[in-house]
Design an enzyme around this catalytic site. Structure first.
Site, PDB file in Angstrom:
ATOM      1  N   GLU A  42       0.839  -1.210   0.000  1.00 16.87           N
ATOM      2  CA  GLU A  42       0.000   0.000   0.000  1.00 16.87           C
ATOM      3  C   GLU A  42       0.866   1.249   0.000  1.00 16.87           C
ATOM      4  OE1 GLU A  42      -0.458  -2.526   2.270  1.00 16.87           O
ATOM      5  OE2 GLU A  42      -2.105  -3.384   1.066  1.00 16.87           O
ATOM      6  N   GLU A  43       1.933   1.204   0.801  1.00 13.36           N
ATOM      7  CA  GLU A  43       2.837   2.347   0.884  1.00 13.36           C
ATOM      8  C   GLU A  43       3.504   2.573  -0.467  1.00 13.36           C
ATOM      9  OE1 GLU A  43       3.063   4.560   2.911  1.00 13.36           O
ATOM     10  OE2 GLU A  43       5.039   5.500   2.769  1.00 13.36           O
ATOM     11  N   TYR A  44       3.908   1.471  -1.113  1.00 13.74           N
ATOM     12  CA  TYR A  44       4.537   1.572  -2.431  1.00 13.74           C
ATOM     13  C   TYR A  44       3.543   2.220  -3.408  1.00 13.74           C
ATOM     14  CZ  TYR A  44       6.963   0.428  -6.751  1.00 13.74           C
ATOM     15  OH  TYR A  44       7.591   0.537  -7.956  1.00 13.74           O
ATOM     16  N   ASP A  45       2.310   1.733  -3.390  1.00 15.04           N
ATOM     17  CA  ASP A  45       1.298   2.275  -4.309  1.00 15.04           C
ATOM     18  C   ASP A  45       1.059   3.761  -4.066  1.00 15.04           C
ATOM     19  OD1 ASP A  45       1.055  -0.200  -5.378  1.00 15.04           O
ATOM     20  OD2 ASP A  45      -0.788  -0.734  -4.314  1.00 15.04           O
ATOM     21  N   LEU A  90      25.968 -22.723 -25.697  1.00 18.92           N
ATOM     22  CA  LEU A  90      26.879 -23.520 -24.853  1.00 18.92           C
ATOM     23  C   LEU A  90      26.976 -24.954 -25.354  1.00 18.92           C
ATOM     24  CD1 LEU A  90      25.714 -22.467 -21.275  1.00 18.92           C
ATOM     25  CD2 LEU A  90      27.958 -22.011 -22.252  1.00 18.92           C
ATOM     26  N   GLU A 121      26.990 -22.534 -11.868  1.00 19.51           N
ATOM     27  CA  GLU A 121      25.696 -21.853 -11.630  1.00 19.51           C
ATOM     28  C   GLU A 121      24.564 -22.728 -12.172  1.00 19.51           C
ATOM     29  OE1 GLU A 121      26.022 -18.620 -14.341  1.00 19.51           O
ATOM     30  OE2 GLU A 121      27.913 -17.932 -13.480  1.00 19.51           O
ATOM     31  N   LYS A 123      21.590 -23.639 -14.569  1.00 20.80           N
ATOM     32  CA  LYS A 123      21.239 -23.199 -15.917  1.00 20.80           C
ATOM     33  C   LYS A 123      19.751 -22.881 -15.894  1.00 20.80           C
ATOM     34  CE  LYS A 123      21.821 -24.544 -20.710  1.00 20.80           C
ATOM     35  NZ  LYS A 123      20.468 -24.283 -21.181  1.00 20.80           N
ATOM     36  N   ASP A 125      16.169 -22.189 -17.486  1.00 24.08           N
ATOM     37  CA  ASP A 125      15.501 -22.579 -18.720  1.00 24.08           C
ATOM     38  C   ASP A 125      14.511 -21.479 -19.097  1.00 24.08           C
ATOM     39  OD1 ASP A 125      15.076 -24.184 -20.843  1.00 24.08           O
ATOM     40  OD2 ASP A 125      13.734 -25.579 -19.830  1.00 24.08           O
ATOM     41  N   TYR A 233      23.910 -13.371 -15.953  1.00 16.53           N
ATOM     42  CA  TYR A 233      25.086 -14.222 -15.746  1.00 16.53           C
ATOM     43  C   TYR A 233      26.245 -13.898 -16.674  1.00 16.53           C
ATOM     44  CZ  TYR A 233      22.318 -16.337 -19.480  1.00 16.53           C
ATOM     45  OH  TYR A 233      21.565 -16.523 -20.599  1.00 16.53           O
ATOM     46  N   LYS A 321      23.914 -31.059 -18.552  1.00 16.39           N
ATOM     47  CA  LYS A 321      22.447 -31.153 -18.623  1.00 16.39           C
ATOM     48  C   LYS A 321      21.944 -32.286 -17.735  1.00 16.39           C
ATOM     49  CE  LYS A 321      20.201 -29.092 -21.450  1.00 16.39           C
ATOM     50  NZ  LYS A 321      20.179 -28.840 -22.874  1.00 16.39           N
ATOM     51  N   CYS A 415     -13.130 -55.059 -29.494  1.00 21.63           N
ATOM     52  CA  CYS A 415     -11.949 -55.224 -28.658  1.00 21.63           C
ATOM     53  C   CYS A 415     -10.719 -55.519 -29.529  1.00 21.63           C
ATOM     54  CB  CYS A 415     -12.194 -56.368 -27.678  1.00 21.63           C
ATOM     55  SG  CYS A 415     -10.709 -56.864 -26.816  1.00 21.63           S
ATOM     56  N   CYS A 418      -9.647 -59.328 -28.953  1.00 20.77           N
ATOM     57  CA  CYS A 418     -10.437 -60.502 -29.333  1.00 20.77           C
ATOM     58  C   CYS A 418     -11.528 -60.209 -30.354  1.00 20.77           C
ATOM     59  CB  CYS A 418     -11.047 -61.152 -28.098  1.00 20.77           C
ATOM     60  SG  CYS A 418     -12.347 -60.170 -27.356  1.00 20.77           S
ATOM     61  N   CYS A 433     -14.178 -54.515 -22.747  1.00 15.67           N
ATOM     62  CA  CYS A 433     -14.468 -55.766 -23.428  1.00 15.67           C
ATOM     63  C   CYS A 433     -15.015 -56.705 -22.356  1.00 15.67           C
ATOM     64  CB  CYS A 433     -13.186 -56.340 -24.026  1.00 15.67           C
ATOM     65  SG  CYS A 433     -13.418 -58.020 -24.595  1.00 15.67           S
ATOM     66  N   CYS A 438     -11.609 -63.137 -24.115  1.00 12.07           N
ATOM     67  CA  CYS A 438     -10.558 -62.185 -24.456  1.00 12.07           C
ATOM     68  C   CYS A 438      -9.212 -62.658 -23.896  1.00 12.07           C
ATOM     69  CB  CYS A 438     -10.933 -60.826 -23.897  1.00 12.07           C
ATOM     70  SG  CYS A 438      -9.774 -59.583 -24.398  1.00 12.07           S
TER      71      CYS A 438
HETATM   72  S1  IVH Z   1      26.370 -18.483 -19.890  1.00 11.88           S
HETATM   73  C1  IVH Z   1      28.640 -17.983 -23.891  1.00 11.88           C
HETATM   74  N1  IVH Z   1      24.972 -19.076 -17.771  1.00 11.88           N
HETATM   75  O1  IVH Z   1      21.701 -21.408 -21.798  1.00 11.88           O
HETATM   76  C2  IVH Z   1      27.333 -18.417 -23.447  1.00 11.88           C
HETATM   77  N2  IVH Z   1      23.974 -19.326 -19.914  1.00 11.88           N
HETATM   78  O2  IVH Z   1      22.139 -23.453 -23.769  1.00 11.88           O
HETATM   79  C3  IVH Z   1      26.943 -17.663 -22.262  1.00 11.88           C
HETATM   80  N3  IVH Z   1      21.641 -20.077 -19.830  1.00 11.88           N
HETATM   81  O3  IVH Z   1      22.370 -19.264 -24.483  1.00 11.88           O
HETATM   82  C4  IVH Z   1      25.917 -18.342 -21.537  1.00 11.88           C
HETATM   83  N4  IVH Z   1      21.482 -20.185 -17.656  1.00 11.88           N
HETATM   84  O4  IVH Z   1      20.592 -18.544 -22.742  1.00 11.88           O
HETATM   85  C5  IVH Z   1      24.996 -18.994 -19.108  1.00 11.88           C
HETATM   86  N5  IVH Z   1      23.822 -19.531 -15.827  1.00 11.88           N
HETATM   87  C6  IVH Z   1      23.839 -19.459 -17.151  1.00 11.88           C
HETATM   88  C7  IVH Z   1      22.744 -19.784 -17.936  1.00 11.88           C
HETATM   89  C8  IVH Z   1      22.839 -19.715 -19.323  1.00 11.88           C
HETATM   90  C9  IVH Z   1      20.859 -20.335 -18.795  1.00 11.88           C
HETATM   91  C10 IVH Z   1      21.235 -20.206 -21.249  1.00 11.88           C
HETATM   92  C11 IVH Z   1      21.733 -19.117 -22.160  1.00 11.88           C
HETATM   93  C12 IVH Z   1      22.517 -19.849 -23.229  1.00 11.88           C
HETATM   94  C13 IVH Z   1      21.908 -21.197 -23.165  1.00 11.88           C
HETATM   95  C14 IVH Z   1      22.785 -22.234 -23.758  1.00 11.88           C
END
Ligand code: IVH
Length: 685
Positions: A42-45, A90, A121, A123, A125, A233, A321, A415, A418, A433, A438
């Site tokens: 609320e304060e933010y708004d 990658l 790190e 990854k 998606d 990243y 992966k 069926c 059979c 069936c 059967c």
């Molecule tokens: S580094 C030189 N770090 O994965 C490439 N990519 O399959 C720099 N992705 O195109 C990417 N998490 O879109 C990096 N922690 C992470 C990531 C990450 C997701 C994606 C990125 C990349 C794709 C490759």
């Protein structure tokens, strides 16, 4: 109407606007990046509304004002943007060994004997994004596209609350391209899909598609309505600040208020990398976002420079992966398979697709209603999911890929195992069936037939049924009665005595009551109790041949479902043949004389059918018991074959029906008199 002139702005107001922008950006950062707000919504708004009011009154909108995040009109199309430095992809590793090979390769290329320092790190998606800042302000946001040229999605990305409009901190570069992933968390994804399902819109297959679909939107207000996140990243072109390595970059990103990956481990050597991959995988289930792997990078930018890039991927990074959950493939055809209880379940035959290291070429489609609901057709391209050991299933159809040649699979009428005509109960999803022949069901049927509640054939349990079936000695129910002692001798677990015992048990079962037989034969929905009730109303099995459901419903407690199941069973030619074959082999399938005698024994209500309507002085059950105890048959449905309608208070529509059918009506008292007087001709109304 002309817009009013802006009011002259005082230094005080200028300061207030400046302060509000700073405060709101800070609170937005606390809320969306750190997930630790220090003021209420609320304060933010309230602050936001105040800023908006001042901006409108004084026509002063600072370049990093949070009000700029919203309100952009829809675009005609996205402009192309050339990336200053290509956005690479990658290389993938699918095993720890492949990660070790990566490390060995790098040490060889660099001529290093010792350990390399890496960062690990999760990854994300999602959708790769480049954010270009000039003079510390967000200038452009672009998608990866083909790596060299992407699309300008600035207006959309600006609506993502965790994307800073201005770089904060001490080291603000003149120009910088920050790279990261825009993603949708799992909770938002599910919420969005639920909403879309309710509105009858197509669903997103996974959070990545949902994020991409939300960003690649010509109308920024749609993007703004989805809760998207960012994780930064990497860096592309940069002027005015230097980073020693990945970890240093992440440190700077944090200071500049950018959201960064949930985990960044800095480790020495490949063993520690593997440990870190494992640790991230373990935590993966508790991340609020979808992560399909871990990204391993050489920490030192100097070493990264020396290693350089291949065509599309850097040599200094690799993505490990995790086993995938989903894949996309085409449905070749939809077939039905018969389970051991006769239910015919549809399944899809795919063009084989590898998911999580396993080739998937078919999956169950659960039931025919689900196919209709999800509108799954032969020829469709579908997303298939296989999580852990769970059997694969179709998540959704990618309708955009339809060519018009896809075919709806017909609900089977026969069926697949059979060829018998199948039964589909009203309102039920199962297609079944009901054939005794059967092959898909026969073992299960034999086991049930011989069980204690059924024909009680001791020695014909699951193991022996499997054995006799596999040796081809019993393929149909009636084969049980063709077994000879010699067939059994020589089989594993059978000696002289056990073989004789089984033959004797089979012989004894020939005299089982009609009730036992009706249960044993395994008619859908007919349990022991129902079998007993039916058996009380018939003398022998032939009385049930070709029976209609109406006649069954007349029997007390028999509902429509049981009635149509029994009727379907006794109207199946092949089933009748089996019953006849059994009779020829010596099975009685009739009520024992004693039962029949009791039924026939000149009782007052013998052979008479009664239906009740309205409220009687006694409960319906009591009255029905009374009728039965005196040889009568209580029924719930009135028909031409009903002898008497017992009329209580507030009678229902049965009374009218009785009159049209010419069925005689009696009161409860008259019923009692019929019993007492032992007379079958009560007074009529
Ligand atoms: S580094 C030189 N770090 O994965 C490439 N990519 O399959 C720099 N992705 O195109 C990417 N998490 O879109 C990096 N922690 C992470 C990531 C990450 C997701 C994606 C990125 C990349 C794709 C490759």
């Amino acid at each position: 109407m002309r817009a009013s002139m802006p009011e002259k702005i005082s230094e005080e107001i200028r300061k207030e606007i400046d302060g509000l922008v700073k405060d709101l950006n800070y609170h937005s950062y606390r809320y969306y990046v750190l997930d630790s707000p220090v003021i209420s919504d609320e304060e933010y708004d309230r602050l936001f509304r105040r800023l908006k009011e001042l901006e409108e009154r004084y026509r002063l909108v600072l370049p990093d004002s949070p009000t700029l995040r919203i309100g952009a009109p829809p675009l005609e199309k996205f402009e192309k943007v050339r990336h200053s430095e290509p956005m690479l992809s990658l290389d993938n590793a699918f095993s720890h060994d492949e990660v070790r090979e990566f490390d060995a390769r790098l040490r060889r290329l660099l001529g290093i004997d010792g350990e390399i320092e890496y960062t690990v790190e999760p990854k994300y998606d999602g959708l790769a994004m480049e954010l270009t800042y000039r003079g510390g302000l967000l200038y452009k946001a672009s998608t990866r596209g083909d790596g060299y040229e992407g699309e300008d999605v600035t207006l959309n990305v600006r609506t993502i609350k965790s994307v800073p409009i201005k770089i904060e901190g001490r080291r603000v570069p003149a120009e910088i391209d920050i790279r990261g992933e825009v993603y949708m968390d799992l909770e938002e994804f599910e919420k969005l899909n639920k909403q879309r399902a309710q509105r009858g819109e197509s669903l997103f297959a996974n959070p990545r598609n949902a994020a991409a679909g939300s960003v690649r939107q010509l109308d920024p207000s749609v993007t703004a309505s989805r809760r998207l996140h960012l994780a930064c990243y990497g860096v592309g072109a940069v002027r005015g600040v230097e980073f020693k390595g990945q970890n240093d970059l992440i440190g700077w990103l944090k200071e500049a208020r950018f959201p960064t990956p949930a985990v960044i481990n800095v480790v020495q050597g490949i063993d520690a990398v593997i440990g870190s991959i494992r640790q991230i995988e373990e935590r993966r289930g508790s991340f609020p976002f979808e992560s399909d792997g871990a990204v391993i990078k050489v920490n030192d930018f100097g070493l990264q420079q020396r290693l350089g890039v291949k065509t599309r991927e850097p040599r200094w990074a690799i993505a490990y992966k995790y086993q995938a959950h989903q894949g996309t493939t085409r449905i070749r055809e939809i077939l039905g398979s018969v389970g051991r209880t006769g239910v015919i379940t549809p399944f899809a035959v795919f063009e084989p697709v590898r998911i999580g290291g396993v080739t998937v070429s078919r999956s169950t489609l659960h039931n025919w209603d689900e196919i209709e609901r999800k509108d799954i057709r032969e020829g469709d391209t579908v997303v298939v999911e296989r999580a852990g050991d769970v059997i694969p299933h179709v998540v959704m159809v990618i309708k955009e890929k339809r060519t018009g040649k896809e075919k709806r699979p017909p609900i089977p009428e026969t069926c697949p195992a059979c060829g018998s005509k199948v039964v589909r109960e009203e309102g039920a999803v199962a297609v079944r069936c009901v054939s005794l022949h059967c092959p898909a069901q026969v073992r299960e049927k034999i086991i049930h037939f011989a069980s204690r509640g059924g024909m009680d054939i001791e020695g014909l349990g699951e193991k022996n049924v499997e054995l006799l079936y596999s040796r081809g000695l019993i393929r149909h129910l009636e084969d049980i009665y063709k077994l000879k002692k010699d067939d059994l001798l020589g089989l594993p677990r059978f000696a002289e005595r056990s073989a004789q015992n089984l033959i004797d048990a089979i012989e004894r079962s020939k005299h089982a009551t009609l009730a036992k037989f009706l249960f044993a034969i395994g008619i859908v929905h007919v349990g022991e109790y129902a079998a007993k009730l039916i058996a009380e109303n018939f003398e022998k099995i032939e009385d049930l041949y070709k029976i209609g459901p109406d006649r069954i419903v007349e029997i007390r407690q028999m509902g429509e479902k049981i009635a149509s199941s029994i009727s379907a069973f006794f109207n199946d030619e092949k089933n009748i043949k089996t019953l006849e074959a059994m009779k020829a082999l010596g099975l009685r399938m009739a009520n024992p004389d004693s039962v029949l005698k009791k039924k026939r024994g000149g009782q007052p209500l013998d052979g008479l059918t009664f239906v009740i309507t309205g409220t009687l002085p006694r409960s319906r059950e009591e009255v029905e018991d009374l009728i039965e105890a005196h040889g009568g048959r209580p029924s719930s449905a009135i028909s031409g074959s009903t002898d008497y309608l017992i009329v209580g208070e507030e009678p229902g529509s049965k009374l009218r029906k009785a009159k049209t059918l010419g069925v005689k009506t009696v009161s409860y008292e008259e019923l009692l008199r019929m019993i007492e007087d032992k007379t079958k001709t009560p007074k009529l109304f």
